[in-house]
Design a protein around this motif. Sequence first.
Motif, PDB file in Angstrom:
ATOM      1  N   MET A  59       0.844  -1.173   0.000  1.00 40.98           N
ATOM      2  CA  MET A  59       0.000   0.000   0.000  1.00 40.98           C
ATOM      3  C   MET A  59       0.889   1.236   0.000  1.00 40.98           C
ATOM      4  N   LEU A  60       0.563   2.178  -0.854  1.00 42.09           N
ATOM      5  CA  LEU A  60       1.361   3.383  -1.016  1.00 42.09           C
ATOM      6  C   LEU A  60       0.459   4.610  -0.895  1.00 42.09           C
ATOM      7  N   VAL A  61       0.905   5.602  -0.134  1.00 41.59           N
ATOM      8  CA  VAL A  61       0.194   6.882  -0.042  1.00 41.59           C
ATOM      9  C   VAL A  61       1.082   7.949  -0.654  1.00 41.59           C
ATOM     10  N   ARG A  62       0.476   8.803  -1.458  1.00 47.90           N
ATOM     11  CA  ARG A  62       1.228   9.846  -2.155  1.00 47.90           C
ATOM     12  C   ARG A  62       0.294  10.982  -2.514  1.00 47.90           C
ATOM     13  N   LEU A  63       0.889  12.089  -2.966  1.00 49.79           N
ATOM     14  CA  LEU A  63       0.086  13.183  -3.492  1.00 49.79           C
ATOM     15  C   LEU A  63      -0.610  12.719  -4.770  1.00 49.79           C
ATOM     16  N   ALA A  64      -1.802  13.213  -4.983  1.00 48.40           N
ATOM     17  CA  ALA A  64      -2.529  12.876  -6.207  1.00 48.40           C
ATOM     18  C   ALA A  64      -1.822  13.483  -7.410  1.00 48.40           C
ATOM     19  N   THR A  96      -5.534  20.045  -1.249  1.00 41.98           N
ATOM     20  CA  THR A  96      -4.492  19.062  -1.530  1.00 41.98           C
ATOM     21  C   THR A  96      -5.077  17.666  -1.357  1.00 41.98           C
ATOM     22  N   PHE A  97      -4.893  16.833  -2.373  1.00 41.53           N
ATOM     23  CA  PHE A  97      -5.376  15.450  -2.323  1.00 41.53           C
ATOM     24  C   PHE A  97      -4.208  14.491  -2.125  1.00 41.53           C
ATOM     25  N   PHE A  98      -4.395  13.568  -1.205  1.00 43.47           N
ATOM     26  CA  PHE A  98      -3.502  12.430  -1.046  1.00 43.47           C
ATOM     27  C   PHE A  98      -4.296  11.200  -1.448  1.00 43.47           C
ATOM     28  N   VAL A  99      -3.654  10.250  -2.105  1.00 39.85           N
ATOM     29  CA  VAL A  99      -4.326   9.019  -2.474  1.00 39.85           C
ATOM     30  C   VAL A  99      -3.592   7.831  -1.873  1.00 39.85           C
ATOM     31  N   CYS A 100      -4.347   6.779  -1.623  1.00 36.21           N
ATOM     32  CA  CYS A 100      -3.775   5.512  -1.192  1.00 36.21           C
ATOM     33  C   CYS A 100      -4.032   4.521  -2.310  1.00 36.21           C
ATOM     34  N   GLU A 101      -2.968   3.889  -2.768  1.00 36.87           N
ATOM     35  CA  GLU A 101      -3.147   2.897  -3.821  1.00 36.87           C
ATOM     36  C   GLU A 101      -2.668   1.533  -3.345  1.00 36.87           C
ATOM     37  N   GLN A 102      -3.333   0.535  -3.845  1.00 34.96           N
ATOM     38  CA  GLN A 102      -2.987  -0.856  -3.573  1.00 34.96           C
ATOM     39  C   GLN A 102      -2.924  -1.561  -4.924  1.00 34.96           C
ATOM     40  N   ASN A 103      -1.807  -2.173  -5.218  1.00 33.34           N
ATOM     41  CA  ASN A 103      -1.619  -2.824  -6.521  1.00 33.34           C
ATOM     42  C   ASN A 103      -1.911  -1.858  -7.667  1.00 33.34           C
ATOM     43  N   ARG A 104      -1.444  -0.623  -7.511  1.00 31.74           N
ATOM     44  CA  ARG A 104      -1.582   0.446  -8.520  1.00 31.74           C
ATOM     45  C   ARG A 104      -3.014   0.902  -8.767  1.00 31.74           C
ATOM     46  N   GLU A 105      -3.893   0.606  -7.833  1.00 35.53           N
ATOM     47  CA  GLU A 105      -5.291   1.046  -7.919  1.00 35.53           C
ATOM     48  C   GLU A 105      -5.576   1.969  -6.733  1.00 35.53           C
ATOM     49  N   VAL A 106      -6.159   3.138  -7.012  1.00 36.29           N
ATOM     50  CA  VAL A 106      -6.501   4.086  -5.949  1.00 36.29           C
ATOM     51  C   VAL A 106      -7.712   3.544  -5.189  1.00 36.29           C
ATOM     52  N   ILE A 107      -7.544   3.363  -3.874  1.00 40.96           N
ATOM     53  CA  ILE A 107      -8.608   2.784  -3.049  1.00 40.96           C
ATOM     54  C   ILE A 107      -9.127   3.754  -1.992  1.00 40.96           C
ATOM     55  N   GLY A 108      -8.478   4.909  -1.864  1.00 40.12           N
ATOM     56  CA  GLY A 108      -8.920   5.888  -0.885  1.00 40.12           C
ATOM     57  C   GLY A 108      -8.244   7.221  -1.118  1.00 40.12           C
TER      58      GLY A 108
END
Length: 149
Positions: free
Chosen positions: A1-6, A50-62
Amino acid sequence: MLVRLAMPEDRDAVVGLARMQVEETLPHLDFEQDAAEETFDQSIKFADPTFFVCEQNREVIGYLMGLIEGYAFTSGVFVVQEVLYVRPDKRGTRAAVKLLKEFVRWGEILDAREMIFGVSNGYNDERTTRFLEKVTGAQRVGTYLKRVR
């Protein structure tokens, strides 16, 4: 799981999640695609919000939408967690925790004097508030009231 700026390529995913969030937590309001797209575009151009996204397996989930605000009568800035949303089938994962931790880190980088977290939509208030307290170390203060028309 990765969190980053949108990033610009996250637009469809974030707007889709925003639609889900409005339908789930603000059913008395109508989702407006154009407004959501404009808000996302403002984020990419000006980081406001400012948006942060969480992705899992390269899919944004939150995602988490945060604001940087200045004080009216003193110096410095504060940050506000405006929206925190994780897809229902991904709740119970570390997505929300990771988004909040990144938001806190961002606030620290900005040297924010205060970080404001909360639930303003009336959806799972107590449970979410306890979660926010535990993850962020923030304390309950004040009272929030809302009048819906």
